[in-house]
Design a protein around this motif. Structure first.
Motif, PDB file in Angstrom:
ATOM      1  N   TRP A   1      -2.643  13.688   3.905  1.00  0.00           N
ATOM      2  CA  TRP A   1      -2.465  12.735   2.799  1.00  0.00           C
ATOM      3  C   TRP A   1      -3.724  12.678   1.928  1.00  0.00           C
ATOM      4  N   LEU A   2      -3.610  12.189   0.697  1.00  0.00           N
ATOM      5  CA  LEU A   2      -4.751  12.200  -0.224  1.00  0.00           C
ATOM      6  C   LEU A   2      -5.314  10.803  -0.480  1.00  0.00           C
ATOM      7  N   LEU A   3      -4.451   9.869  -0.914  1.00  0.00           N
ATOM      8  CA  LEU A   3      -4.935   8.543  -1.333  1.00  0.00           C
ATOM      9  C   LEU A   3      -4.079   7.445  -0.740  1.00  0.00           C
ATOM     10  N   LYS A   4      -4.718   6.283  -0.530  1.00  0.00           N
ATOM     11  CA  LYS A   4      -3.964   5.047  -0.324  1.00  0.00           C
ATOM     12  C   LYS A   4      -4.254   4.148  -1.523  1.00  0.00           C
TER      13      LYS A   4
ATOM     14  N   LEU B   1       0.945  26.685  -3.726  1.00  0.00           N
ATOM     15  CA  LEU B   1      -0.482  26.795  -4.021  1.00  0.00           C
ATOM     16  C   LEU B   1      -1.162  27.816  -3.123  1.00  0.00           C
ATOM     17  N   GLY B   2      -0.706  27.938  -1.897  1.00  0.00           N
ATOM     18  CA  GLY B   2      -1.386  28.802  -0.926  1.00  0.00           C
ATOM     19  C   GLY B   2      -2.494  28.033  -0.231  1.00  0.00           C
ATOM     20  N   ASP B   3      -3.381  28.779   0.446  1.00  0.00           N
ATOM     21  CA  ASP B   3      -4.442  28.133   1.229  1.00  0.00           C
ATOM     22  C   ASP B   3      -5.295  27.220   0.355  1.00  0.00           C
ATOM     23  N   VAL B   4      -5.273  25.928   0.681  1.00  0.00           N
ATOM     24  CA  VAL B   4      -6.051  24.976  -0.114  1.00  0.00           C
ATOM     25  C   VAL B   4      -7.513  25.063   0.313  1.00  0.00           C
ATOM     26  N   VAL B   5      -8.414  25.181  -0.656  1.00  0.00           N
ATOM     27  CA  VAL B   5      -9.838  25.344  -0.345  1.00  0.00           C
ATOM     28  C   VAL B   5     -10.683  24.166  -0.813  1.00  0.00           C
ATOM     29  N   PHE B   6     -10.106  23.314  -1.665  1.00  0.00           N
ATOM     30  CA  PHE B   6     -10.920  22.233  -2.233  1.00  0.00           C
ATOM     31  C   PHE B   6     -10.016  21.118  -2.726  1.00  0.00           C
ATOM     32  N   VAL B   7     -10.432  19.888  -2.422  1.00  0.00           N
ATOM     33  CA  VAL B   7      -9.685  18.719  -2.880  1.00  0.00           C
ATOM     34  C   VAL B   7     -10.672  17.753  -3.533  1.00  0.00           C
ATOM     35  N   GLU B   8     -10.347  17.292  -4.721  1.00  0.00           N
ATOM     36  CA  GLU B   8     -11.203  16.336  -5.420  1.00  0.00           C
ATOM     37  C   GLU B   8     -10.400  15.054  -5.634  1.00  0.00           C
ATOM     38  N   LEU B   9     -10.946  13.926  -5.149  1.00  0.00           N
ATOM     39  CA  LEU B   9     -10.214  12.659  -5.185  1.00  0.00           C
ATOM     40  C   LEU B   9     -11.086  11.557  -5.763  1.00  0.00           C
TER      41      LEU B   9
ATOM     42  N   THR C   1       0.825  -1.206   0.000  1.00  0.00           N
ATOM     43  CA  THR C   1       0.000   0.000   0.000  1.00  0.00           C
ATOM     44  C   THR C   1       0.861   1.259   0.000  1.00  0.00           C
ATOM     45  N   ALA C   2       0.556   2.124  -0.943  1.00  0.00           N
ATOM     46  CA  ALA C   2       1.263   3.403  -1.030  1.00  0.00           C
ATOM     47  C   ALA C   2       0.339   4.508  -0.554  1.00  0.00           C
ATOM     48  N   THR C   3       0.855   5.361   0.323  1.00  0.00           N
ATOM     49  CA  THR C   3       0.122   6.559   0.719  1.00  0.00           C
ATOM     50  C   THR C   3       0.687   7.720  -0.112  1.00  0.00           C
ATOM     51  N   ILE C   4      -0.235   8.533  -0.645  1.00  0.00           N
ATOM     52  CA  ILE C   4       0.155   9.592  -1.590  1.00  0.00           C
ATOM     53  C   ILE C   4      -0.341  10.937  -1.092  1.00  0.00           C
ATOM     54  N   GLY C   5       0.478  11.952  -1.263  1.00  0.00           N
ATOM     55  CA  GLY C   5       0.061  13.313  -0.928  1.00  0.00           C
ATOM     56  C   GLY C   5       0.840  14.308  -1.766  1.00  0.00           C
ATOM     57  N   ILE C   6       0.644  15.605  -1.479  1.00  0.00           N
ATOM     58  CA  ILE C   6       1.466  16.601  -2.156  1.00  0.00           C
ATOM     59  C   ILE C   6       2.467  17.165  -1.155  1.00  0.00           C
ATOM     60  N   THR C   7       3.588  17.662  -1.668  1.00  0.00           N
ATOM     61  CA  THR C   7       4.700  18.028  -0.788  1.00  0.00           C
ATOM     62  C   THR C   7       4.455  19.376  -0.115  1.00  0.00           C
ATOM     63  N   HIS C   8       5.250  19.604   0.899  1.00  0.00           N
ATOM     64  CA  HIS C   8       5.255  20.896   1.577  1.00  0.00           C
ATOM     65  C   HIS C   8       5.477  22.029   0.575  1.00  0.00           C
TER      66      HIS C   8
ATOM     67  N   ARG D   1      -9.581   6.878   0.213  1.00  0.00           N
ATOM     68  CA  ARG D   1      -9.265   8.290  -0.010  1.00  0.00           C
ATOM     69  C   ARG D   1      -9.486   9.018   1.303  1.00  0.00           C
ATOM     70  N   ASN D   2      -8.757  10.074   1.500  1.00  0.00           N
ATOM     71  CA  ASN D   2      -8.795  10.783   2.769  1.00  0.00           C
ATOM     72  C   ASN D   2     -10.036  11.663   2.835  1.00  0.00           C
ATOM     73  N   VAL D   3     -11.056  11.151   3.523  1.00  0.00           N
ATOM     74  CA  VAL D   3     -12.321  11.877   3.623  1.00  0.00           C
ATOM     75  C   VAL D   3     -12.141  13.153   4.449  1.00  0.00           C
ATOM     76  N   LYS D   4     -11.231  13.071   5.433  1.00  0.00           N
ATOM     77  CA  LYS D   4     -11.015  14.242   6.297  1.00  0.00           C
ATOM     78  C   LYS D   4     -10.475  15.436   5.497  1.00  0.00           C
ATOM     79  N   VAL D   5      -9.658  15.146   4.514  1.00  0.00           N
ATOM     80  CA  VAL D   5      -9.060  16.235   3.750  1.00  0.00           C
ATOM     81  C   VAL D   5     -10.083  16.853   2.796  1.00  0.00           C
ATOM     82  N   ILE D   6     -11.073  16.059   2.396  1.00  0.00           N
ATOM     83  CA  ILE D   6     -12.148  16.605   1.559  1.00  0.00           C
ATOM     84  C   ILE D   6     -13.004  17.560   2.391  1.00  0.00           C
ATOM     85  N   GLU D   7     -13.235  17.165   3.653  1.00  0.00           N
ATOM     86  CA  GLU D   7     -14.028  18.041   4.534  1.00  0.00           C
ATOM     87  C   GLU D   7     -13.215  19.244   5.028  1.00  0.00           C
TER      88      GLU D   7
END
Lengths: 452, 492, 135
Positions: free
Chosen positions: C101-104, C37-45, C24-31, C81-87
């Motif tokens: 994180w975004l996806l496993k 990008l600045g303040d993230v307001v929306f994530v679609e997975l 299992t790979a956990t995937i996200g975007i880097t620091h 998928r990271n439901v917490k990050v969508i919320e």
């Protein structure tokens, strides 16, 4: 130099001082980059007119038209002569609204932003939808944008539209379908629309239909949803005061023309394209959307939001290319709805319905005449007579009556039918005039009693 | 935290400039605008509204005060200087609105028979010819509702032109990196791919880069000229020749046509199709975001593909015709944004040949003058004579602690509407300034003084600039919160 | 600065990170990416069960003024998928390598890992391509 532009504030001394600061002897020195052969062309425009002469000239041109208010008027077909309360243009066309642009700087645009946010709220309430955008060009392009939305949201390519939708709107759908990979299928009625649902991205209906007939939007949305498609309805906003609104019938995307909400007919535009949808689809919506927030002092304020859908950020991946919209007419609609309120809007709709039904009953009594709507109608109906409808219309123009829209242009098999609209401006005398005018042309006998 | 509004009696749940209509609403109100009728009883139960009609009930005076208060929160051309680059916020003569309100225009239904609409049709016919003379094109459609709508129409025409010649392999539209977002978006709506071509060190299309990307799969190129830097393409005719050599078509985005009024005609420069923004060049009011109108002007090669219907003149009478077999079809119901057309026609007849040329000249004069006043205080993206607008970069100020956005907000405190910021995308910290021809020299000077003052303040106290605006109706707004938890309706 | 590029992760040139744990790979975007990008307001997975392909876009991360496609560093099937990050999209900013994180993903071919950058390589990559993240 004489003042050639009447709105130029510059004196000769100003121009000389500006040129001196630039370090140029004349404006021509700044134009060196323009190919010599193309520089300073003749435009062929006539000499300018002073305001008084200008107004006289334009009044002369306007006087070659017959305004709708100059006689009994029954033409509708998507554009309606309605009463515009005095306060609507006086407020909505104030210079502070009219001569601002898109509210890019929210700190100095709260008037526009709150008015548009209230427009969105009023439209969403009227249509019983979750969210409205800040406006599209008009009802016709709103239908096309809804079709594109359905294709984006479902990943399918076929959109089915019934003949209940305005012929111009269907024409625009056909034009838009020449761009991206989408297929438009046109079907005659709701039954065929429902039958075509499987595999489609969206089903488009209209309520009331182009013919004024009440359409079962629930049946359309149930069929669409069973097939995994979106249900799209084109509505007439005033009718929503009395009719079950699209949001209560399972419609996913409601569109329409906001012209009846306090906007003059002006030979076809500008109007305001309504689009409202569900919370689920909000990020698929084209056009601007205003949202509420707070400033750094915690005071409520409004901003353009969810802008990543739009062309200035997403460019070729945007939900639409729309930039300039119809904001000041959205503000007209907001003022209109605020002035009328629920009681006022219901009374406007009810009066229109009452007049149309009274008129239809009297016309249907003539020999060879019948109302041809395929079901109950709202404030507009189709009348078949023994005469060619265009000829009947033209004959009635001699009596100063604008009788309606001949269907033959769009439906060649219905060349004896006239689409007749009433609004709250239709008086009992107007009705009598049309009844008598048609009586004379269809050769019906004299009225049995008095004119009513 | 609530706020009370003594003039309306309303209270708001959070501090606010003006209550919402729902916060002002009364529970009961008697009057309707129309006499009562039995119309509602004609609606069969299965079609009748069952969900509440939740519109607010208000007395007329409340509505009047509400929208008057809102209007007073707006900055507009009628309020003050509005140098929003690429938007041409020139003065909008009031006579144009009066003319558009004449019953012979405003009270006309678009489906009245031609016999009843001779004046309305005549105005369309004459406006087409006037715009043709101004732009150098023989054929025009007034149907598109705005610039972006016109771009879409024109690229559809390109598609139809190539298809009519059996040339279906063309898939790419070329767009410079300085282009408005509408250009790539319009091309994509036509089903095409977008190839971006970079600008060179003088702010022109990089001709070598363009040559590299051209091929027989290119539909055409979309070019704004003067471009979004306010610069006339120095090698325009070579750019157009290169596109044509590969069978591509040349589209001119007319957003910046105000610079060329009477100065040069795009038709003479070799474009195949252009659009105009009547709300920019021809001074129809911008309406807080619209309406506009976007006539499409075509040369003889592309004219057969223009939208239908169009107005034909037979002797002294005018009629609508759909006889254009290769047309892309209708792009909008009826006849476009007619009320905007009336205003533009009135404006052109008002100014006449010499007045129009004076617009172009004075627009260029004003921009170059303002540029000369600001050259010392800010860096220029490309330092050469501009046309009707120019682009400064606040990159140096940004290093000192105040961004282009901060400078824009500081201008609000100085009493001005800010210029366009962060566009074009190729200029870091861009400030795009378009003064137009209708601002007096005193106003230009005051604006220049203010920008210079702000530049000085950035050197000494950048934090103060970062804190602006302080004197606007609101301080900076939380756009992040607005996007994270959208409140798009008063129920939310 | 080293803590913003954890040594134990692998990276893509498009500024995604991946942590492999068995299959299992956990995937996200880097620091770096979230900062650009600045303040993230929306994530679609993508939904659980969807398949993602290496270097193809699988979702979108948006700020107020930018939308950035996110590319899969490895191919495989989404197991979570990271439901917490969508919320709460702000998690991408506050904890890009932890709660943001975004996806496993159940990895199809572990060999793909070799095509990704080490922390050292990625550090060099963002040194070179300074402002390329996030638009």
């Amino acid at each position: 130099m004489s003042q050639r532009n009447p709105y130029s504030p510059h004196t000769d001394a100003d121009r000389a001082a500006m040129l001196a600061a630039i370090g140029a002897a004349s404006v021509d020195e700044l134009l060196g980059v323009i190919p010599v052969h193309a520089r300073r062309p003749r435009l062929g425009a006539p000499a300018g007119l002073a305001e008084l002469d200008l107004f006289a000239e334009l009044s002369r041109i306007a006087s070659q038209d017959r305004p709708a208010g100059s006689g009994p008027f029954f033409l509708g077909a998507g554009v309606y002569r309605r009463y515009i309360p005095a306060a609507v243009p006086l407020l909505a066309a104030r210079g502070e609204f009219l001569t601002a642009y898109t509210p890019y700087q929210p700190e100095v645009s709260q008037g526009t932003l709150q008015a548009i946010w209230e427009y969105q709220s009023l439209v969403a309430d009227l249509l019983a939808m979750d969210v409205s955008n800040a406006s599209l060009y008009d009802g016709s392009t709103a239908v096309a944008e809804a079709a594109l939305l359905a294709v984006r949201a479902t990943g399918r390519h076929r959109v089915v539209v019934s003949h209940d939708v305005h012929p111009h709107h269907r024409a625009i759908l056909r034009t838009y379908s020449r761009g991206p990979d989408i297929e438009i299928v046109e079907v005659p009625d709701t039954k065929a629309l429902i039958a075509a649902a499987p595999g489609s991205a969206g089903l488009i209906t209209a309520n009331p239909s182009f013919f004024g007939t009440l359409v079962d939007m629930r049946a359309v949305s149930e069929a669409a949803h069973a097939a995994g498609a979106l249900a799209i309805a084109s509505i007439e906003p005033v009718s929503c005061a009395l009719l079950e609104p699209p949001g209560a019938c399972g419609i996913d995307v409601a569109v329409g023309d906001g012209q009846p909400l306090g906007i003059p007919m002006t030979f076809g535009g500008p109007y305001v394209g309504i689009m409202a949808t569900t919370s689920v689809l909000v990020r698929q919506m084209p056009g601007r959307i205003v949202g509420a927030t707070q400033d750094s002092n915690g005071t409520r304020g409004f901003v353009n939001t969810l802008q990543t859908r739009e062309q200035h950020i997403r460019r070729e991946k945007a939900t639409s290319n729309i930039c300039t919209n119809e904001a000041v007419y959205a503000i007209h609609a907001a003022v209109y709805l605020a002035l009328l309120g629920p009681h006022g809007l219901r009374s406007v709709a009810a009066r229109s319905v009452a007049q149309a039904h009274a008129l239809a009953a009297r016309l249907a009594a003539f020999p060879g005449c019948r109302v041809t709507n395929d079901g109950d109608f709202f404030s507009e109906f189709t009348l078949a007579t023994p005469l060619h409808a265009t000829e009947l219309r033209d004959a009635l123009l001699a009596d100063d009556i604008t009788a309606g829209y001949p269907l033959g242009h769009d439906f060649p098999e219905r060349k004896n039918e006239l689409l007749i609209a009433c609004t709250e401006l239709t008086t009992d005398d107007d009705i009598t005039a049309l009844v008598e005018g048609i009586r004379a042309r269809v050769g019906a006998g004299a009225p049995a009693g008095a004119s009513r | 935290m609530t706020k009370r509004f003594p003039e309306s009696g309303a209270t708001t749940a959070e501090p606010a400039l003006e209550p919402l209509l729902t916060e002002l609403a009364r529970s009961v109100r008697g009057n309707g605008h129309v006499a009562a009728s039995d119309g509602a009883s004609r609606i069969p139960a299965r079609f009748a509204r069952t969900v509440p009609l939740g519109l607010p009930e208000l007395a007329e005076q409340q509505v009047v005060r509400h929208f008057t208060h809102l209007a007073q929160l707006n900055y507009s051309v009628d309020t003050g200087f509005y140098p929003l680059g690429s938007c041409t916020m020139k003065y909008n003569p009031k006579i144009n609105d009066r003319v558009a309100g004449l019953p012979g225009f405003a009270d006309m239904h678009p489906l009245q028979p031609d016999a009843d609409t001779q004046g309305a049709l005549r105005l369309i016919y004459e406006l087409e010819r006037l715009l043709g003379g101004i732009t150098g094109f023989p054929a025009i459609s007034l149907q598109p509702a705005a610039g972006a709508h016109a771009e879409f129409t024109a690229i559809l025409m390109f598609k139809a032109y190539h298809a009519a010649r059996g040339d279906t392999k063309r898939r790419r539209v070329i767009v410079p990196d300085s282009a408005h977002g509408t250009n790539p978006s319009s091309a994509a709506m036509c089903g095409f791919e977008v190839t971006t071509v970079r600008s060179d060190a003088r702010g022109n299309v990089d001709l070598a880069a363009l040559e590299d990307t051209l091929g027989d799969d290119v539909v055409g190129m979309m070019l704004t000229n003067p471009n979004t830097l306010g610069l006339f393409e120095e090698r325009l005719e070579e750019v157009i020749a290169a596109v044509h050599r590969h069978g591509g078509l040349m589209y001119g985005d007319g957003a910046n046509m105000n610079a060329l009024l009477g100065i040069a005609r795009p038709g003479d420069l070799g474009f195949d199709v252009i659009h105009l923004n009547l709300h920019k060049t021809f001074s129809t009011p911008h309406g807080a975001g619209g309406p506009g109108a976007g006539p499409v002007c075509a040369n003889d090669k592309l004219a057969p593909f223009l939208p239908v219907p169009f107005v034909v003149r037979d002797g002294d009478t005018y009629r609508l015709s759909e006889d254009r077999p290769q047309s892309v079809g209708r792009v909008r119901a009826f006849h476009g944004n007619y009320g905007v057309l009336v205003r533009a026609y009135t404006y052109i007849r008002n100014l006449g040949e010499e007045g129009l040329r004076a617009c172009g000249e004075d627009a260029i004069l004003a921009a170059n003058y303002l540029l000369s006043r600001l050259r010392g205080a800010y860096d220029l993206a490309y330092d050469r004579p501009c046309m009707h607008e120019f682009v400064l970069t606040a990159a140096a100020q940004k290093k000192a602690g105040a961004s282009a956005l901060d400078i824009a907000k500081a201008l609000i405190d100085e009493g001005f509407h800010p210029p366009t910021v962060y566009f074009p995308l190729i200029v870091p910290e861009a400030l795009m300034i378009e003064p137009t021809e209708t601002e007096p020299k005193e106003t230009l000077d005051a604006f220049a003084d203010a920008l210079v003052r702000i530049a000085d303040r950035v050197k000494t106290d950048p934090a103060a600039v970062h804190d602006a605006p302080r004197n606007a109706p609101l301080r900076r707004l939380d756009e992040v919160a607005a996007a994270r938890r959208p409140r798009l309706h008063w129920r939310a | 600065m080293t803590s913003t590029i954890p040594d134990e992760l692998r990276y893509s040139k498009e500024h995604e990170w991946v942590r492999l744990d068995g299959d299992t790979a956990t995937i996200g975007i880097t620091h770096f990416a979230q900062e650009q990008l600045g303040d993230v307001v929306f994530v679609e997975l993508p939904e659980k069960g969807a398949s993602v392909r290496q270097f193809s876009s699988f979702g979108v991360v948006e700020s107020v003024k930018a939308a950035s496609d996110v590319y899969a560093p490895l191919s495989g099937e989404v197991v979570e998928r990271n439901v917490k990050v969508i919320e709460s999209p702000e998690l991408v900013n506050s904890a890009p390598y932890a709660d943001g994180w975004l996806l496993k993903v159940r990895v199809a071919d572990k060999g793909e890992l070799n095509t990704l950058l080490s922390a050292t390589d990625y550090r060099a990559h963002i040194g070179e391509s300074g402002g390329s993240g996030g638009d």
